[in-house]
Every structure is written in structure tokens, then in C-alpha cells.
Design a protein around this motif. Sequence first.
Motif, PDB file in Angstrom:
ATOM      1  N   THR A   1      95.695 110.180 162.215  1.00  0.00           N
ATOM      2  CA  THR A   1      96.142 108.903 161.823  1.00  0.00           C
ATOM      3  C   THR A   1      96.265 108.659 160.243  1.00  0.00           C
ATOM      4  N   PRO A   2      97.184 107.510 159.934  1.00  0.00           N
ATOM      5  CA  PRO A   2      97.173 107.426 158.639  1.00  0.00           C
ATOM      6  C   PRO A   2      95.869 106.391 158.154  1.00  0.00           C
ATOM      7  N   ILE A   3      95.183 106.357 159.004  1.00  0.00           N
ATOM      8  CA  ILE A   3      93.799 105.367 158.764  1.00  0.00           C
ATOM      9  C   ILE A   3      92.846 106.077 158.278  1.00  0.00           C
ATOM     10  N   PRO A   4      92.387 105.795 156.973  1.00  0.00           N
ATOM     11  CA  PRO A   4      91.236 106.759 156.442  1.00  0.00           C
ATOM     12  C   PRO A   4      89.927 106.623 157.374  1.00  0.00           C
ATOM     13  N   GLY A   5      89.338 107.621 157.552  1.00  0.00           N
ATOM     14  CA  GLY A   5      88.034 107.708 158.283  1.00  0.00           C
ATOM     15  C   GLY A   5      88.302 107.765 159.583  1.00  0.00           C
TER      16      GLY A   5
ATOM     17  N   LYS B   1      92.850 117.066 156.459  1.00  0.00           N
ATOM     18  CA  LYS B   1      91.926 117.848 156.779  1.00  0.00           C
ATOM     19  C   LYS B   1      92.384 118.309 158.398  1.00  0.00           C
ATOM     20  N   SER B   2      92.359 117.192 159.104  1.00  0.00           N
ATOM     21  CA  SER B   2      92.707 117.377 160.370  1.00  0.00           C
ATOM     22  C   SER B   2      94.077 118.094 160.575  1.00  0.00           C
ATOM     23  N   SER B   3      95.126 117.517 159.713  1.00  0.00           N
ATOM     24  CA  SER B   3      96.545 118.064 160.019  1.00  0.00           C
ATOM     25  C   SER B   3      96.557 119.365 159.712  1.00  0.00           C
TER      26      SER B   3
ATOM     27  N   THR C   1      86.025 118.265 159.478  1.00  0.00           N
ATOM     28  CA  THR C   1      85.140 117.322 159.104  1.00  0.00           C
ATOM     29  C   THR C   1      85.557 116.002 158.866  1.00  0.00           C
ATOM     30  N   ALA C   2      84.638 114.807 158.849  1.00  0.00           N
ATOM     31  CA  ALA C   2      84.791 113.428 158.403  1.00  0.00           C
ATOM     32  C   ALA C   2      85.143 113.427 156.983  1.00  0.00           C
ATOM     33  N   GLY C   3      86.086 112.500 156.352  1.00  0.00           N
ATOM     34  CA  GLY C   3      86.289 112.541 155.249  1.00  0.00           C
ATOM     35  C   GLY C   3      85.089 111.908 154.243  1.00  0.00           C
TER      36      GLY C   3
ATOM     37  N   THR D   1      96.987 119.163 149.179  1.00  0.00           N
ATOM     38  CA  THR D   1      97.831 119.174 150.499  1.00  0.00           C
ATOM     39  C   THR D   1      99.144 118.085 150.382  1.00  0.00           C
ATOM     40  N   LYS D   2      99.685 118.282 151.394  1.00  0.00           N
ATOM     41  CA  LYS D   2     100.991 117.443 151.671  1.00  0.00           C
ATOM     42  C   LYS D   2     102.162 117.817 150.613  1.00  0.00           C
ATOM     43  N   ALA D   3     101.961 119.395 150.265  1.00  0.00           N
ATOM     44  CA  ALA D   3     102.751 119.770 149.337  1.00  0.00           C
ATOM     45  C   ALA D   3     104.420 119.550 149.571  1.00  0.00           C
ATOM     46  N   ASP D   4     104.806 118.970 150.948  1.00  0.00           N
ATOM     47  CA  ASP D   4     106.132 118.542 151.085  1.00  0.00           C
ATOM     48  C   ASP D   4     106.531 117.163 150.299  1.00  0.00           C
ATOM     49  N   LEU D   5     105.637 116.576 150.256  1.00  0.00           N
ATOM     50  CA  LEU D   5     106.006 115.329 149.791  1.00  0.00           C
ATOM     51  C   LEU D   5     106.127 115.370 147.903  1.00  0.00           C
ATOM     52  N   PRO D   6     106.900 114.551 147.474  1.00  0.00           N
ATOM     53  CA  PRO D   6     107.115 114.542 146.077  1.00  0.00           C
ATOM     54  C   PRO D   6     105.853 114.468 145.068  1.00  0.00           C
TER      55      PRO D   6
HETATM   56  N1  LIG Z   1     103.858 114.600 154.643  1.00  0.00           N
HETATM   57  C1  LIG Z   1     102.801 115.088 155.006  1.00  0.00           C
HETATM   58  N2  LIG Z   1     101.819 114.205 155.523  1.00  0.00           N
HETATM   59  C2  LIG Z   1     100.566 114.784 156.076  1.00  0.00           C
HETATM   60  C3  LIG Z   1     100.412 116.358 155.833  1.00  0.00           C
HETATM   61  N3  LIG Z   1      99.140 116.311 156.174  1.00  0.00           N
HETATM   62  C4  LIG Z   1      98.543 115.173 156.562  1.00  0.00           C
HETATM   63  N4  LIG Z   1      99.474 114.243 156.511  1.00  0.00           N
HETATM   64  C5  LIG Z   1      99.486 112.810 156.805  1.00  0.00           C
HETATM   65  O1  LIG Z   1      98.288 112.070 155.925  1.00  0.00           O
HETATM   66  C6  LIG Z   1      97.609 111.352 156.977  1.00  0.00           C
HETATM   67  C7  LIG Z   1      96.075 111.814 157.282  1.00  0.00           C
HETATM   68  O2  LIG Z   1      96.082 113.092 157.748  1.00  0.00           O
HETATM   69  P1  LIG Z   1      94.630 113.648 158.480  1.00  0.00           P
HETATM   70  O3  LIG Z   1      95.075 114.915 158.653  1.00  0.00           O
HETATM   71  O4  LIG Z   1      94.195 112.589 159.474  1.00  0.00           O
HETATM   72  O5  LIG Z   1      93.883 113.342 157.317  1.00  0.00           O
HETATM   73  P2  LIG Z   1      92.101 113.756 157.402  1.00  0.00           P
HETATM   74  O6  LIG Z   1      91.668 114.341 155.937  1.00  0.00           O
HETATM   75  O7  LIG Z   1      91.910 114.491 158.556  1.00  0.00           O
HETATM   76  O8  LIG Z   1      91.617 112.192 157.391  1.00  0.00           O
HETATM   77  P3  LIG Z   1      89.947 111.854 157.844  1.00  0.00           P
HETATM   78  O9  LIG Z   1      89.835 112.353 159.206  1.00  0.00           O
HETATM   79  O10 LIG Z   1      90.401 110.250 157.868  1.00  0.00           O
HETATM   80  O11 LIG Z   1      89.101 112.047 156.698  1.00  0.00           O
HETATM   81  C8  LIG Z   1      98.135 111.454 158.299  1.00  0.00           C
HETATM   82  O12 LIG Z   1      99.277 110.201 158.226  1.00  0.00           O
HETATM   83  C9  LIG Z   1      98.845 112.600 158.213  1.00  0.00           C
HETATM   84  O13 LIG Z   1     100.101 112.448 159.116  1.00  0.00           O
HETATM   85  C10 LIG Z   1     101.221 116.836 155.140  1.00  0.00           C
HETATM   86  O14 LIG Z   1     101.225 118.274 154.900  1.00  0.00           O
HETATM   87  N5  LIG Z   1     102.435 116.256 154.823  1.00  0.00           N
END
Ligand SMILES: Nc1nc2c(ncn2[C@@H]2O[C@H](COP(=O)(O)OP(=O)(O)OP(=O)(O)O)[C@@H](O)[C@H]2O)c(=O)[nH]1
Length: 432
Positions: free
Chosen positions: A241-245, A225-227, A267-269, A324-329
Amino acid sequence: MESPFDTIVAPITAPGRAAVAAVRVSGPNAYLVARATFPSLPLEPEPRKAIYGWFRHGDDGLALPFSSDSYTGEPCVELFIHGSPTSVRMLMDDCLAAGARLAGPGEFTLRAFANGRIDLSQAEAVAETVDAQTQTQLKAAGGQLAGALARALQPALDRVEETIVLYEATLDFSEEIGPINSLETVDAIRKAEATISEVLQWERPTQLVREGLRVALVGRPNAGKSSLFNRLAGSDRAIVTPIPGTTRDVLETTLDVRGIPVTLFDTAGLRSKAETVEQIGIQRAISAARHAHVILYLYDCQIGLIEEDTRNLHALESPVLIATKADLPHSPTKDLEVSAETGDGLTKFLDQLVDSAAEIELPYLLNPRHTSALRNAQNALGEAIAGIGVEAAPELILPALYHATGELRQILGLGVAPDVLDQIFAKFCIGK
Ligand SMILES: Nc1nc2c(ncn2[C@@H]2O[C@H](COP(=O)(O)OP(=O)(O)OP(=O)(O)O)[C@@H](O)[C@H]2O)c(=O)[nH]1
Ligand SMILES: [Mg+2]
């Protein structure tokens, strides 16, 4: 024609350094005041012809005189100097010393209204135009400025006024006129009512264009979400961050998406097991989702939707799924796939976002003053129709009809109470 007002002056360009600044002098003594600071201006200048010369305070520039066909509908001179705050201040001082008064907020436009140059809905459109933040807002305000609302409502006003004339006539000359054809009058009132209903339909699109679409990004922790929020905002506003929450508070940013202002909320997860601070964040996330026009539910395409997502989805009102993260397999999903990393899918994503606000060609910009007057007029017409239905005496039907025309006339600024005018023009900035 002698203007009933005094002569006022104010800068009409924004404060601060710029290439050019403009100061407007308006009122019966506009030429005299301008001449006191700009001696090259003749006593009776040719309207709409710019004159170059030197100002008393030492700057050079242009004076552009207008007669009563000016913006304000009275003699007016616009003075263009170099955009130095000091030059503007010295010019203002000279104009004030020559007998002008500093214009109040919206006072130029108030004069345009008072001198019959524009109706009230057009005056309000001036403020909307100045405040416009997106192209759509600007376009809609432009339509209003050109008198769109007045043109739309005039036939309704005419119909009700014709009906009033008919009923008034029967009071005085009932023998000559005979009974009123109630079918015809009801038909005329219904048509007026239909026009008002049609205009009122623009309430929601106006609200969207003016206040924008509220879009909440929700989903489980780490969904991305934040990304996505950062990618759309074009900055690293939210911590990722990669840390959930990671996210706790609700963050917001405003975007212009195809002319529609969009307020995006990160928003918060959502998860059931969370410590106290995170729990508060989750409550805030739910509240943001509740107040949003569009809820986007994000999930990681590598993980897919799990049981906790299903539970979350049940608790939300018409969520739209985004993978999300459609760039990953990953194996293909049924939902729109985006990548905050590469930007893939974002164009489609933005298109879908504004689809729900598709009424981009907005003919009328309604403000709360307009909608309340339109509703009152509608109710009054309903009362008139009910009165005619039970064959009430004209004396009983006329007040409702007058009430309706009074409300419609208010929108156009015909016979508006001075305190209403004060409220409307108080919202303007100085120099407009
Ligand atoms: N490869 C890739 N990684 C992503 C992408 N979007 C997010 N990530 C990774 O996923 C992890 C979590 O991303 P966040 O954006 O913090 O996720 P969030 O949903 O905001 O998480 P919370 O704030 O904990 O609820 C991070 O390590 C990001 O780098 C993407 O489009 N591609
Ligand atoms: Mg986050």
C-alpha cells in the motif's frame, strides 16, 4: 554369489497417478518373486533385457531383470506397470505374498553400498540427488555420485597408510630398517594434510548450494521492499500500500537464481518513530538482516538517501544499496536502479545477487559428517607431526596416524559403525 540379504520390494517411482510406475524387487529370490507376479519372466532371465507381458493382478507392462551388476549389486527385477495407485498396490501385495519384504528407507542404496557397488559418500550423494532442488545442487550431487570426494581423498589416505607401514616396520625390524627419515615422513603427512585442507575449503560453497543464500530486503517504510519481493516471488504474497509501515511480519520466499537457492526476506520498514506493533516488526527486520548473507538496503530513487537512511546503514553489516521505483522520473543515482513496476534492472539485480555465491562449479558436497571427520583427521595429523618433531617413539606417533586414517576411511564408508550407517540411510525415502 549368494547375497547375504533377504528379498525386498518397493515402488521406485513417486506415489500418485502417472503414466508409468515402477516397482523394484531385489535380493536372492528376486527372480522367483517377480515370476510369481509376472509369469512371462523365465526362471533364468537374460539380464538387462526387458520382457513384455501380463501381471497376475491384471495390468500389463515390462519386467527388466538384472544380475549382480544391478543398482543394488544383487539379483534384481524392475517391474513397470501403468501408474495407477491401485495397480501399484496390487502388484506390491503380490510381491509380498510371494515372500518379499517391504524395503526400508534407503535400503536399496544401503545394499549397493554393502555389496561394494558404491562408497558411502556416493550413497549419500544418491540422497542429495533425489533431494536436489536446483540445477547446481543436482550437478554437485552428480559429481559426488561419480566418486569425486573419494578420488580427492584417496591420495591423502594412501600417504598416511604408507607412513603407518613404515612406523610399524621399525617396531618389528628396527635393526634392518634403521632410523626413519623424519623429514620425508613429515613431508608426506603435510601433503596429506594439504589435500584435506583443500577439500575442506568447499564447506562454505556447499552450504550455500545446499541451504541457499539468505537475502534480506530492508529500508525505510515505503521504499518498495514488498513490491520487489512480490515481483521476484511472482505472486502478491506481501501486502503493498502507499501507507508507510504496511509490512509488520517477516515474509520469506525461495527462488532459484542461476541454480543457487535464494531465500528472500521481506521486512518491516525501519524508522525511529513507530507504534508498538510496528516496533516489534522492526525488531524482527533487524534480526532477519543479522541472519542474512546479503543485506539489500532499498531506497526510493525519487527521495534519495536521507539522514534516517544513513543512521540505518551504519547499524547494518555491509549493506548493498538498491535504488527503487526507477520507472518514475528521478536524477541518476550511483546505485543499481530497479523497478518492481516494469521489471527494469532485475536481471542485473539477480546477477549481482549470486555473485557472492559464484563458486557454482562445486566439486565436493560436504555434509557435517564429512567436515567433522576431515577436521579430526587434520588434528590427528597435526599431533603426528608434533610427535615426530620431538622425536617421539613410533608407539606414540602411530595412534595419531591410525586415528587420521580411521577418520578418512569413515568418509568413504570403510569400517563405519552400524549405527552411523543407520543414521545416514534413515534420511532416505522408501524406494531409494
Ligand atoms: N511506480 C512505482 N511504484 C512503486 C514501485 N515499487 C513500489 N511502489 C509503490 O510504493 C508504495 C510502497 O510500496 P511497498 O512495496 O509497500 O513498500 P515497502 O517498502 O514494502 O513499505 P513498508 O512495508 O511500509 O515498509 C506502493 O504504493 C507501491 O505501489 C515501483 O517500482 N514503481
Ligand atoms: Mg512492505
